[in-house]
Enzyme design. Sequence first.
Site, mmCIF file in Angstrom:
data_model
loop_
_atom_site.group_PDB
_atom_site.id
_atom_site.type_symbol
_atom_site.label_atom_id
_atom_site.label_comp_id
_atom_site.label_asym_id
_atom_site.label_seq_id
_atom_site.Cartn_x
_atom_site.Cartn_y
_atom_site.Cartn_z
ATOM 1 N N LYS A 1 0.956 -1.167 -0.009
ATOM 2 C CA LYS A 1 -0.065 0.131 0.060
ATOM 3 C C LYS A 1 0.857 1.336 0.047
ATOM 4 O O LYS A 1 1.978 1.141 0.543
ATOM 5 C CB LYS A 1 -0.885 -0.109 1.389
ATOM 6 N N LYS B 1 7.493 0.973 1.807
ATOM 7 C CA LYS B 1 8.159 0.079 0.684
ATOM 8 C C LYS B 1 9.382 0.827 0.146
ATOM 9 O O LYS B 1 10.461 0.151 0.244
ATOM 10 C CB LYS B 1 7.394 0.133 -0.655
ATOM 11 N N LYS C 1 4.986 8.782 -7.856
ATOM 12 C CA LYS C 1 5.904 9.650 -7.074
ATOM 13 C C LYS C 1 7.378 9.718 -7.499
ATOM 14 O O LYS C 1 7.812 10.868 -7.059
ATOM 15 C CB LYS C 1 5.646 9.409 -5.814
ATOM 16 N N ASP D 1 -1.480 -0.104 -4.435
ATOM 17 C CA ASP D 1 -3.029 0.018 -4.215
ATOM 18 C C ASP D 1 -3.786 -0.158 -5.229
ATOM 19 O O ASP D 1 -4.990 -0.681 -4.984
ATOM 20 C CB ASP D 1 -3.301 1.572 -3.811
HETATM 21 P P1 ADP Z 1 5.957 3.909 0.324
HETATM 22 O O1 ADP Z 1 6.991 3.774 -0.651
HETATM 23 O O2 ADP Z 1 5.459 2.658 0.697
HETATM 24 O O3 ADP Z 1 4.920 5.006 -0.294
HETATM 25 P P2 ADP Z 1 7.690 5.288 2.173
HETATM 26 O O4 ADP Z 1 8.893 4.161 2.099
HETATM 27 O O5 ADP Z 1 7.939 6.502 1.445
HETATM 28 O O6 ADP Z 1 6.549 4.700 1.706
HETATM 29 O O7 ADP Z 1 7.404 5.555 3.764
HETATM 30 C C1 ADP Z 1 6.613 6.507 4.254
HETATM 31 C C2 ADP Z 1 7.269 6.988 5.466
HETATM 32 O O8 ADP Z 1 7.248 6.264 6.419
HETATM 33 C C3 ADP Z 1 8.533 7.797 5.217
HETATM 34 O O9 ADP Z 1 8.686 9.039 5.776
HETATM 35 C C4 ADP Z 1 9.502 6.744 6.223
HETATM 36 O O10 ADP Z 1 10.500 7.474 6.784
HETATM 37 C C5 ADP Z 1 8.520 6.159 7.250
HETATM 38 N N1 ADP Z 1 8.747 4.732 7.481
HETATM 39 C C6 ADP Z 1 9.021 3.830 6.974
HETATM 40 N N2 ADP Z 1 9.293 2.708 7.609
HETATM 41 C C7 ADP Z 1 9.624 3.105 8.800
HETATM 42 C C8 ADP Z 1 10.025 2.335 9.995
HETATM 43 N N3 ADP Z 1 10.250 1.122 10.113
HETATM 44 N N4 ADP Z 1 10.075 3.152 11.072
HETATM 45 C C9 ADP Z 1 10.108 4.639 11.191
HETATM 46 N N5 ADP Z 1 9.579 5.299 9.831
HETATM 47 C C10 ADP Z 1 9.210 4.393 8.783
HETATM 48 MG MG MG Z 2 7.367 4.518 -2.319
#
Ligand code: ADP
Ligand code: MG
Length: 252
Positions: A9, A14, A40, A127
């Site tokens: 999601k 990710k 993004k 998603d």
């Molecule tokens: P996605 O790629 O799934 O959209 P992101 O990797 O960009 O999500 O993560 C979203 C936010 O969550 C980021 O700001 C990241 O720093 C935070 N985040 C992700 N995993 C963790 C974790 N294990 N502990 C703390 N913060 C996290």
């Molecule tokens: Mg991402």
Amino acid sequence: MKKIAIYGKGGIGKSTTTSNLSAALALKGYKVMQIGCDPKSDSTKNLMGGKIIPSVLDKIKEKGDDITLSDVVYEGFGGVLCVESGGPTPGIGCAGRGIISAFEKLAELNAFETYKPDIVIYDVLGDVVCGGFAMPIRDGYAKEVFIVSSGEMMALYAADNISRAIKNFEKRSYAKVGGLILNSKNIEDEREIVEKACVEIGTDIVMQIPRCADIQTAENAGGTVFEFTKNSEMLAIYNDLADKILARTSEN
Ligand code: ADP
Ligand code: MG
């Protein structure tokens, strides 16, 4: 060459998990190519000093047939080869179509033959699993799919959808679910909730990643924990994740 995809999601972690995993693998000596498949275009930014690299779609628009590999493949932290497929302006055009065009262009430019990565990791928004977003699990692009989820209902709902999509495509391709990466959100009974969901999905937990502020500290500095929070407990966690992923994936 191992070929894996990380699905989950939006916002679940990710890209954070993938870029820290890529950094861990690179420091173990593997040549890694990380391909962001999210409009993004921020999958690889933590490997590129916090900057978003030009996407394949942007470069196709800008340069047409004059596009070369150096326009779209950027070397980041630890020598990780970074690529972003890109996507259309929100609300205009099909995001999935962007992934298809980007993959076709990478193949045409012989990206894998040129860079010969040991591991290709696709970081894919899960998603929706329409044609474009399903690309990495079709036609032999990825062999094993790892799903990132917390114990939150919507994240597990997306995880279930992704696994259904993989099963639908199983005859046409050969991608399989390699396991679920539990990225903790610290909700109550999180592990039990996710374990139960895994039984329904037909998979298991590869590893539980704790919620840790060091990740954001490193992200704010523009990178992974390997670059910016070297004393963090997260280094051992991501190294362990890298070993577990290596053990669950096959050469091809
Ligand atoms: P996605 O790629 O799934 O959209 P992101 O990797 O960009 O999500 O993560 C979203 C936010 O969550 C980021 O700001 C990241 O720093 C935070 N985040 C992700 N995993 C963790 C974790 N294990 N502990 C703390 N913060 C996290
Ligand atoms: Mg991402």
